[in-house]
Scaffold this active site. Sequence first.
Site, PDB file in Angstrom:
ATOM      1  N   GLN A  84     -26.764  80.531  26.171  1.00 23.17           N
ATOM      2  CA  GLN A  84     -27.375  80.752  27.492  1.00 23.17           C
ATOM      3  C   GLN A  84     -28.225  79.566  27.917  1.00 23.17           C
ATOM      4  OE1 GLN A  84     -28.855  84.646  28.782  1.00 23.17           O
ATOM      5  NE2 GLN A  84     -30.875  83.753  28.888  1.00 23.17           N
ATOM      6  N   GLU A  87     -33.628  78.850  36.893  1.00 24.09           N
ATOM      7  CA  GLU A  87     -34.738  78.320  36.102  1.00 24.09           C
ATOM      8  C   GLU A  87     -34.774  76.795  36.113  1.00 24.09           C
ATOM      9  OE1 GLU A  87     -34.054  80.436  32.476  1.00 24.09           O
ATOM     10  OE2 GLU A  87     -34.550  82.353  33.399  1.00 24.09           O
ATOM     11  N   ASP A 118     -31.445  79.280  23.388  1.00 18.01           N
ATOM     12  CA  ASP A 118     -31.490  80.738  23.539  1.00 18.01           C
ATOM     13  C   ASP A 118     -30.039  81.175  23.562  1.00 18.01           C
ATOM     14  OD1 ASP A 118     -31.655  83.381  24.213  1.00 18.01           O
ATOM     15  OD2 ASP A 118     -32.476  83.053  26.219  1.00 18.01           O
ATOM     16  N   ASP A 158     -36.341  87.872  21.352  1.00 14.26           N
ATOM     17  CA  ASP A 158     -36.626  88.219  22.743  1.00 14.26           C
ATOM     18  C   ASP A 158     -36.000  89.581  23.027  1.00 14.26           C
ATOM     19  OD1 ASP A 158     -37.058  88.437  25.477  1.00 14.26           O
ATOM     20  OD2 ASP A 158     -35.518  86.994  26.024  1.00 14.26           O
ATOM     21  N   LYS A 216     -43.140  88.005  27.256  1.00 13.66           N
ATOM     22  CA  LYS A 216     -42.931  88.084  28.706  1.00 13.66           C
ATOM     23  C   LYS A 216     -43.902  89.123  29.276  1.00 13.66           C
ATOM     24  CE  LYS A 216     -38.054  86.743  28.620  1.00 13.66           C
ATOM     25  NZ  LYS A 216     -36.670  87.253  28.645  1.00 13.66           N
ATOM     26  N   ARG A 239     -39.767  84.245  33.670  1.00 18.10           N
ATOM     27  CA  ARG A 239     -38.583  85.079  33.917  1.00 18.10           C
ATOM     28  C   ARG A 239     -37.758  84.404  35.006  1.00 18.10           C
ATOM     29  NH1 ARG A 239     -39.279  90.353  31.969  1.00 18.10           N
ATOM     30  NH2 ARG A 239     -37.001  90.288  31.879  1.00 18.10           N
ATOM     31  N   LYS A 287     -42.308  78.502  27.575  1.00 15.78           N
ATOM     32  CA  LYS A 287     -40.924  78.321  28.031  1.00 15.78           C
ATOM     33  C   LYS A 287     -40.918  78.660  29.513  1.00 15.78           C
ATOM     34  CE  LYS A 287     -36.350  80.364  27.283  1.00 15.78           C
ATOM     35  NZ  LYS A 287     -35.609  81.446  26.597  1.00 15.78           N
TER      36      LYS A 287
END
Length: 244
Positions: free
Chosen positions: A1, A42, A77, A145, A170, A199, A221
């Site tokens: 990802q 992102e 990730d 996560d 998160k 996020r 991150k």
Amino acid sequence: QEFMIMPKADTFAERLRMGAEIFHILKKILQERHHTTSVGDEGGFAPNLTTHEEAFDLLMKAISEAGFDGKVDLAIDAAASEFYKDGKYVVEGQEVTGDQLMDYYGRLIEKYPLVSVEDPFAEDDWETWTKFTEKYGDKVQIVGDDLLVTNVERLKKGIEQKACNAILIKLNQIGTVSETIDAIKMAHEAGWKAVVSHRSGETEDTTIADFSVGLNTGQIKTGSLSRTDRVCKYNQLLRIEEAF
């Protein structure tokens, strides 16, 4: 990802500069190879590559061309729950077992300066998580996560089973500041690392930058050096560093 870089330097400002330079050199390399250089939610590039190693090789080339050989580590990730089906993982078109996937990560760890692996296995494949951590936990950061979802109950289980050695934090996943702080404290008390995370669909709110410093996580991150909803967090970290 996600394929990520982790620059190493004495100050945050220097690490940020390194990241920015690598980002723009990577864009140039992608353009030269006729890949798309539009960015996602992102701020990261999403070229259509054929293998995972091709992505690592592109990052290593950008790091080298920027003049930072040996000064930048890599992280991923994997989001393995997304390619887990009927007890098997589908990797580059091949069905593999958890043990085979574990060996695949091992080869990547040997070949590249890969120091952090997030969600390497599916969120309920606890047995493989534990085996992987037992084998590689002293070499790399193994981040939960989807496995832990910033939830102290799942974190407690993760600690008991030695399923990983770090948690992704998160704030809006668990829902309250107090619960988030509890998760970070529990991780630290267990000797785990905590990585404060953004996020998708972020705003220009910089709370997580303050959170990361205030709770001494040492890692954040928050996307690439592109898009204002990402850059604003880095700017806040620069302001904090300048203030101290």
